[in-house]
Scaffold this motif. Structure first.
Motif, PDB file in Angstrom:
ATOM      1  N   PRO A   2       0.834  -1.213   0.000  1.00  9.96           N
ATOM      2  CA  PRO A   2       0.000   0.000   0.000  1.00  9.96           C
ATOM      3  C   PRO A   2       0.863   1.255   0.000  1.00  9.96           C
ATOM      4  O   PRO A   2       2.026   1.219   0.400  1.00  9.96           O
ATOM      5  CB  PRO A   2      -0.781  -0.117   1.311  1.00  9.96           C
ATOM      6  CG  PRO A   2      -0.008  -1.050   2.165  1.00  9.96           C
ATOM      7  CD  PRO A   2       0.727  -1.975   1.251  1.00  9.96           C
ATOM      8  N   THR A   3       0.305   2.376  -0.446  1.00  8.86           N
ATOM      9  CA  THR A   3       0.992   3.668  -0.393  1.00  8.86           C
ATOM     10  C   THR A   3       0.185   4.606   0.499  1.00  8.86           C
ATOM     11  O   THR A   3      -0.904   4.245   0.953  1.00  8.86           O
ATOM     12  CB  THR A   3       1.093   4.297  -1.791  1.00  8.86           C
ATOM     13  OG1 THR A   3      -0.240   4.574  -2.240  1.00  8.86           O
ATOM     14  CG2 THR A   3       1.778   3.346  -2.771  1.00  8.86           C
ATOM     15  N   ARG A   4       0.729   5.831   0.705  1.00  8.64           N
ATOM     16  CA  ARG A   4       0.076   6.758   1.646  1.00  8.64           C
ATOM     17  C   ARG A   4      -1.343   7.105   1.223  1.00  8.64           C
ATOM     18  O   ARG A   4      -2.189   7.413   2.063  1.00  8.64           O
ATOM     19  CB  ARG A   4       0.920   8.020   1.828  1.00  8.64           C
ATOM     20  CG  ARG A   4       1.117   8.828   0.571  1.00  8.64           C
ATOM     21  CD  ARG A   4       2.244   9.856   0.746  1.00  8.64           C
ATOM     22  NE  ARG A   4       2.596  10.414  -0.542  1.00  8.64           N
ATOM     23  CZ  ARG A   4       2.079  11.538  -1.019  1.00  8.64           C
ATOM     24  NH1 ARG A   4       1.208  12.223  -0.314  1.00  8.64           N
ATOM     25  NH2 ARG A   4       2.430  11.964  -2.215  1.00  8.64           N
ATOM     26  N   ALA A   5      -1.637   6.986  -0.098  1.00  9.73           N
ATOM     27  CA  ALA A   5      -2.985   7.315  -0.579  1.00  9.73           C
ATOM     28  C   ALA A   5      -4.033   6.373   0.012  1.00  9.73           C
ATOM     29  O   ALA A   5      -5.200   6.737   0.164  1.00  9.73           O
ATOM     30  CB  ALA A   5      -3.023   7.240  -2.104  1.00  9.73           C
ATOM     31  N   TRP A   6      -3.607   5.144   0.383  1.00  9.45           N
ATOM     32  CA  TRP A   6      -4.554   4.170   0.929  1.00  9.45           C
ATOM     33  C   TRP A   6      -5.049   4.576   2.318  1.00  9.45           C
ATOM     34  O   TRP A   6      -5.984   3.994   2.853  1.00  9.45           O
ATOM     35  CB  TRP A   6      -3.898   2.779   1.046  1.00  9.45           C
ATOM     36  CG  TRP A   6      -3.540   2.115  -0.235  1.00  9.45           C
ATOM     37  CD1 TRP A   6      -3.080   2.714  -1.368  1.00  9.45           C
ATOM     38  CD2 TRP A   6      -3.602   0.710  -0.527  1.00  9.45           C
ATOM     39  NE1 TRP A   6      -2.838   1.767  -2.349  1.00  9.45           N
ATOM     40  CE2 TRP A   6      -3.153   0.537  -1.854  1.00  9.45           C
ATOM     41  CE3 TRP A   6      -3.978  -0.414   0.211  1.00  9.45           C
ATOM     42  CZ2 TRP A   6      -3.080  -0.720  -2.456  1.00  9.45           C
ATOM     43  CZ3 TRP A   6      -3.904  -1.666  -0.385  1.00  9.45           C
ATOM     44  CH2 TRP A   6      -3.459  -1.808  -1.720  1.00  9.45           C
ATOM     45  N   LEU A   7      -4.335   5.561   2.932  1.00 11.49           N
ATOM     46  CA  LEU A   7      -4.673   5.976   4.296  1.00 11.49           C
ATOM     47  C   LEU A   7      -5.497   7.256   4.328  1.00 11.49           C
ATOM     48  O   LEU A   7      -5.687   7.845   5.388  1.00 11.49           O
ATOM     49  CB  LEU A   7      -3.386   6.157   5.115  1.00 11.49           C
ATOM     50  CG  LEU A   7      -2.544   4.887   5.318  1.00 11.49           C
ATOM     51  CD1 LEU A   7      -1.164   5.235   5.852  1.00 11.49           C
ATOM     52  CD2 LEU A   7      -3.246   3.936   6.275  1.00 11.49           C
TER      53      LEU A   7
END
Ligand SMILES: [Zn+2]
Length: 516
Positions: free
Chosen positions: A126-131
């Motif tokens: 996952p990347t920060r966009a998933w948060l």
């Protein structure tokens, strides 16, 4: 009733049960009598309060020989991302957890998630966009092995992202690996207060009792032992035999260990890491990784410095058991060499033993191998890529270890994987991986052997008063709704009906026991 000293005594008899004792001298019984927390008789005339178990199955309560209780307890209040099979599912769990924090009035506190594994959705991490659903609060989500994490923008703003030795940072994706995750992210997350730690320990004990567990071998730092476990030692409902994780001490100056103990808390060992993990290709192998042929992994700590034997002797001189993490077959060989050069007692513990050269397996005869069968189900999905077909015979060789007389003790390594012993038994018996596919089933063992590893041998390894049901032993029992020895584990699982620790009910799903 009071005894001569005025202490309260209580006698109960559980009858109409199918009892498996784990005691080779007397494997089965139909009734069991407990007094003052201990077993006093099997198949004797019923005494005291008599409880009819209606044919339910009873065994020694489970022992998790290797977990991290403080870490596991902390995850009970975190966002559980284990088993997420898509980005949508990952995001919806983050969103639900953020709402729960808001509802609890915790608008500023960090959102901490754990347990994701990109193997579950068969694509990138996952990347920060998933948060994004965490909003403006800082958020971090740990990979299941705790060796990497992803953070959101609010967390990133608080973190040092300059390069760090032994670690990797992908700023644009919010990803931190190894030393970057441990030295930059962990210190930035506010630590829970002592009161919060004590409260979460109580919740963790209840969580484990619901899984049939009465005792654990827990890996703990000295600060938590002093601040949390020692003050709670007379109030614990779970037997905790701790192994100290602090290891940056010179061999001529062993650490000062708290002397306070109780029937429920004691320090039994000290820990060292000989190598890393298979997943991160840091387990120290005899031959290179198939999917990264320029490396055989790494040796670490005392093993790297050539001090393993000296460290083990030092730990034994303190009357404690040396507990050594060794996953790669090269690390295993180094450890066995060191064991050959040390005394047999206090017995060293070989933690994980995930890969062993066939030549080294007989060397474990009479020695403790502390393994986590659910790790096999999990790592199976990467093992072939890392090791190649030829080395799969070395991977979790439980069958061969038992055949050569190794003393197999099972645990979970919670919170790395679930602490549910029934899931561990299923993995050991069926060889099914977490995707439900059979893997290296030649290494599978029988249900009875798996039960012994979760009871009798774990008790021997951790020096616990339980592990078998026999007069004089601790009254630690688990009650199941059906016999685990008579089911097909690929089709069904037993249910935990009740857990009894030192003669007291600590879990009772089916309301079959009085509260005592
Ligand atoms: Zn561990």
């Amino acid at each position: 009733m009071k005894d001569a000293k005025g202490a309260t005594t209580r006698t109960i008899t559980l009858q109409h049960a199918r009892i498996w004792t784990a005691d080779p001298a007397r494997p089965f019984a139909h009734s069991i009598t407990l007094r003052d927390g201990n077993i006093v008789a099997l198949d004797a005339k019923p005494e005291g309060e008599v409880i009819d178990l209606g044919g339910r199955w009873v065994g020694p309560a489970f022992i998790d020989a290797h977990l991290h209780l403080t870490l596991g307890a902390a995850t009970l209040a975190q966002c559980d991302l284990s088993g997420c099979s898509s980005r949508a599912q990952f995001e919806s769990r983050i969103s639900a957890h953020a709402r729960a924090l808001d509802d609890a009035g915790e608008h500023e506190s960090w959102l901490v998630g754990f347990g994701w594994n990109e193997a579950d959705w068969r694509a990138d991490a996952p990347t920060r966009a998933w948060l994004a659903a965490a909003g403006t609060r800082p958020a971090v989500a740990w990979r299941m092995d705790q060796h990497s994490c992803v953070v959101n923008d609010a967390a990133l703003a608080k973190l040092d992202t300059t390069p760090i030795e032994g670690g990797e940072i992908e700023r644009e994706h919010g990803i931190f690996r190894e030393q970057a995750a441990w030295k930059r992210v962990i210190p930035a997350i506010p630590t829970p207060s002592l009161a919060a730690k004590r409260a979460s320990l109580a919740k963790a004990c209840a969580h484990l009792h619901a899984l049939g567990i009465a005792s654990v071998g827990s890996m703990e730092y000295l600060c938590d032992i002093r601040d949390v476990f020692v003050p709670a030692r007379n109030a614990l409902t779970l037997r905790v035999h701790a192994t100290v994780l602090d290891r940056a001490w010179p061999l001529d100056q062993p650490p000062e260990l708290p002397q306070e103990s109780s029937d429920f808390f004691r320090i039994v060992g000290l820990k060292s890491f000989a190598d890393g993990t298979l997943g991160s290709r840091t387990a120290w192998m005899l031959d290179p990784y198939r999917d990264q042929p320029n490396t055989c992994g790494l040796s670490m700590e005392h093993t790297l410095r050539g001090e393993l034997t000296a460290w083990m002797r030092c730990v034994q001189s303190l009357g404690l058991s040396p507990s050594i993490h060794a996953i790669g077959d090269r690390a295993a060989r180094e450890l066995l060499d060191a064991m050959d050069a040390c005394a047999d007692s206090p017995a060293p513990r070989f933690e994980h033993a995930q890969t062993l050269h066939p030549r080294d397996i007989p060397r474990l005869a009479g020695r403790f191998a502390s393994m986590q069968p659910l790790h096999k189900a999990d790592d199976a999905r990467q093992a072939l890529a890392r090791l190649g077909h030829a080395r799969i015979e070395r991977f979790f060789a439980m069958r061969a270890l038992l055949a050569h007389g190794a003393r197999l003790a099972f645990g979970s390594d919670w919170p790395i994987v679930s602490p549910d012993p029934l899931l561990g038994i299923k993995a050991a018996v069926t060889g099914l991986d977490l995707d439900g596919r059979p893997f290296a089933t030649a290494h599978s063992i029988s249900t009875r052997e798996a039960l012994v590893a979760y009871t009798r041998t774990a008790a021997e390894m951790l020096d616990l008063p339980s592990g078998i049901l026999a007069p004089g032993r601790a009254g630690d029992l688990v009650v199941l709704d059906r016999s685990p020895l008579e089911i097909d584990w690929t089709r069904e699982m037993p249910m935990i009906d009740a857990t009894i620790v030192a003669g007291r009910t600590t879990y009772d799903r089916a309301s079959i026991l009085p509260s005592f």
